[in-house]
Design an enzyme around this catalytic site. Structure first.
Site, PDB file in Angstrom:
ATOM      1  N   CYS A 169       0.752  -1.103  -0.100  1.00 43.48           N
ATOM      2  CA  CYS A 169       0.070   0.010   0.164  1.00 43.48           C
ATOM      3  C   CYS A 169       0.757   1.275   0.116  1.00 43.48           C
ATOM      4  O   CYS A 169       1.656   1.497   0.936  1.00 43.48           O
ATOM      5  CB  CYS A 169      -0.980   0.175   1.175  1.00 43.48           C
ATOM      6  SG  CYS A 169      -1.670   1.537   1.623  1.00 43.48           S
ATOM      7  N   CYS A 181      -0.032   3.657   2.797  1.00 42.50           N
ATOM      8  CA  CYS A 181       0.540   3.168   3.955  1.00 42.50           C
ATOM      9  C   CYS A 181       1.992   3.544   4.145  1.00 42.50           C
ATOM     10  O   CYS A 181       2.460   3.948   5.431  1.00 42.50           O
ATOM     11  CB  CYS A 181       0.294   1.578   4.105  1.00 42.50           C
ATOM     12  SG  CYS A 181      -1.479   1.196   3.998  1.00 42.50           S
TER      13      CYS A 181
END
Length: 123
Positions: free
Chosen positions: A30, A33
């Site tokens: 991600c 993230c």
């Protein structure tokens, strides 16, 4: 304070043993993230009285499923074992600090009264 990694073995205990826990639900693939991680780490070093933790949703899908994590990163705040905040999306540093300040100021006795009142209505 260092950010701790949560897993099946320590998730529940971490929530039960600490009054204030912030969990970052993330995954290695991600991009947002990975962008949020340095901000989260920096704030964790500065803010006292809060346990900062991360849960890899790829490795621990059962926990992510339990909390109905549909989008990552998702930030969840527990105070006295009660989820008081849950929202997907990376936050800028200033907004994360402001959120934590507001979460610290929350009157947990009032939160518990509201939960009890809601439970009574449903019973």
């Amino acid at each position: 304070m260092a950010v701790i990694e949560l897993d099946r073995a320590n998730f529940e205990q971490t929530i039960q043993d600490n009054e204030f826990v912030v969990v970052d639900f993330w995954a290695p693939w991600c991009g947002p993230c990975r962008s949020f991680a340095p901000i989260y780490d920096k704030v964790s070093d500065d803010v006292q009285g809060v346990v900062f933790a991360k849960l890899n949703t790829e490795e621990h899908q059962e926990i992510a499923g339990h909390f109905q994590i549909r989008s990552i990163p998702t930030l969840m705040i527990f105070r006295e074992q009660i989820i008081i905040f849950s929202q997907p999306g990376a936050l800028p540093e200033a907004q994360l600090r402001e959120l934590l300040g507001k979460a610290k100021q929350l009157d947990m006795a009032e939160v518990k009264r509201q939960i009890d009142a809601q439970s009574s209505k449903q019973a």
